[in-house]
Design a protein around this motif. Structure first.
Motif, mmCIF file in Angstrom:
data_model
loop_
_atom_site.group_PDB
_atom_site.id
_atom_site.type_symbol
_atom_site.label_atom_id
_atom_site.label_comp_id
_atom_site.label_asym_id
_atom_site.label_seq_id
_atom_site.Cartn_x
_atom_site.Cartn_y
_atom_site.Cartn_z
ATOM 1 N N ALA A 62 0.935 -1.133 -0.213
ATOM 2 C CA ALA A 62 0.074 -0.024 0.241
ATOM 3 C C ALA A 62 0.721 1.167 0.059
ATOM 4 O O ALA A 62 2.104 1.286 0.362
ATOM 5 C CB ALA A 62 -0.965 0.061 1.150
ATOM 6 N N GLU A 63 0.443 2.186 -0.467
ATOM 7 C CA GLU A 63 1.093 3.513 -0.345
ATOM 8 C C GLU A 63 0.249 4.824 -0.223
ATOM 9 O O GLU A 63 -1.039 4.759 -0.622
ATOM 10 C CB GLU A 63 1.815 3.881 -1.670
ATOM 11 N N LYS A 64 0.439 5.712 0.486
ATOM 12 C CA LYS A 64 -0.304 6.889 0.855
ATOM 13 C C LYS A 64 -0.559 7.731 -0.335
ATOM 14 O O LYS A 64 0.177 7.540 -1.416
ATOM 15 C CB LYS A 64 0.385 7.501 1.930
ATOM 16 N N GLN A 65 -1.197 8.661 -0.344
ATOM 17 C CA GLN A 65 -1.418 9.678 -1.083
ATOM 18 C C GLN A 65 -0.178 10.386 -1.750
ATOM 19 O O GLN A 65 -0.012 10.847 -2.972
ATOM 20 C CB GLN A 65 -2.360 10.906 -0.765
ATOM 21 N N ASP A 66 0.733 10.499 -0.735
ATOM 22 C CA ASP A 66 2.230 11.227 -1.268
ATOM 23 C C ASP A 66 3.220 10.115 -1.547
ATOM 24 O O ASP A 66 4.404 10.438 -1.598
ATOM 25 C CB ASP A 66 2.599 11.903 0.084
ATOM 26 N N TYR A 67 2.657 9.022 -2.015
ATOM 27 C CA TYR A 67 3.688 7.936 -2.400
ATOM 28 C C TYR A 67 4.360 7.379 -1.510
ATOM 29 O O TYR A 67 5.196 6.438 -1.749
ATOM 30 C CB TYR A 67 4.251 8.256 -3.867
ATOM 31 N N SER A 68 4.292 7.618 -0.194
ATOM 32 C CA SER A 68 5.312 6.958 0.704
ATOM 33 C C SER A 68 4.552 5.324 1.039
ATOM 34 O O SER A 68 3.283 5.189 1.163
ATOM 35 C CB SER A 68 5.380 7.768 2.054
ATOM 36 N N PRO A 69 5.457 4.559 0.936
ATOM 37 C CA PRO A 69 4.807 3.216 1.094
ATOM 38 C C PRO A 69 4.461 2.563 2.666
ATOM 39 O O PRO A 69 4.791 3.217 3.607
ATOM 40 C CB PRO A 69 6.298 2.286 0.711
ATOM 41 N N ILE A 70 3.520 1.881 2.851
ATOM 42 C CA ILE A 70 3.201 1.300 3.692
ATOM 43 C C ILE A 70 3.099 -0.237 3.736
ATOM 44 O O ILE A 70 2.706 -0.743 2.705
ATOM 45 C CB ILE A 70 1.480 1.497 4.163
ATOM 46 N N SER A 71 3.815 -0.850 4.524
ATOM 47 C CA SER A 71 3.976 -2.367 4.618
ATOM 48 C C SER A 71 4.369 -2.757 6.061
ATOM 49 O O SER A 71 4.720 -1.787 6.778
ATOM 50 C CB SER A 71 4.813 -2.861 3.643
ATOM 51 N N GLY A 72 3.998 -4.112 6.422
ATOM 52 C CA GLY A 72 4.394 -4.486 7.935
ATOM 53 C C GLY A 72 3.255 -5.279 8.196
ATOM 54 O O GLY A 72 2.285 -5.582 7.731
ATOM 55 N N PRO A 73 3.893 -6.158 9.301
ATOM 56 C CA PRO A 73 2.785 -7.113 9.915
ATOM 57 C C PRO A 73 1.600 -6.398 10.449
ATOM 58 O O PRO A 73 1.468 -5.380 10.992
ATOM 59 C CB PRO A 73 3.622 -7.642 11.154
#
Ligand SMILES: [Zn+2]
Length: 124
Positions: A62-73
């Motif tokens: 997943a990524e936020k609107q500003d393209y920073s990534p989201i991942s993790g358990p």
């Protein structure tokens, strides 16, 4: 496939293989809201509708609107592994019908007595 969260606009990337024909819930990695979706042949045919409970399947990335990534358990699914029995462990030793170890780790030197090097010898 892409699920843009209607609540927080996070882009949740749904892996094509598990979500190709899918009916169930997934969780937004940005705001943790549960969405019910239905897909057929890789296209969303129903939803996303708000739901609750435990998600059936998490997005792969997943990524936020500003393209920073989201991942993790708990947010995204871990990458699929070829051999679940051997992740971060020695490969289980397999033996042939004579009881000699033929593959796996850790092999000891005495395990290899009687084994043959693997090559094809030309005949004369
Ligand atoms: Zn969200």
């Amino acid at each position: 496939m892409l699920l843009t969260c209607p609540n927080c606009k996070t882009k949740n990337f749904l892996d094509p293989y598990p979500f190709w024909n899918f009916k169930g819930t997934t969780k937004c990695a940005g705001c943790a809201k549960i969405w019910r979706i239905e897909t057929s042949s890789g296209a969303c045919v129903k939803g996303p509708d708000a739901a609750d409970g435990q998600p059936d399947l998490l997005p792969g990335f997943a990524e936020k609107q500003d393209y920073s990534p989201i991942s993790g358990p708990g947010l995204t699914r871990p990458a699929p592994r070829a051999r679940k029995d051997a992740v971060c462990k020695p490969i289980p030793i397999q033996r042939n019908i004579r009881g000699n170890a033929v593959s796996g780790r850790p092999l000891k030197k005495e395990d290899l007595i009687g084994s043959r090097p693997k090559f094809i010898a030309g005949r004369k």
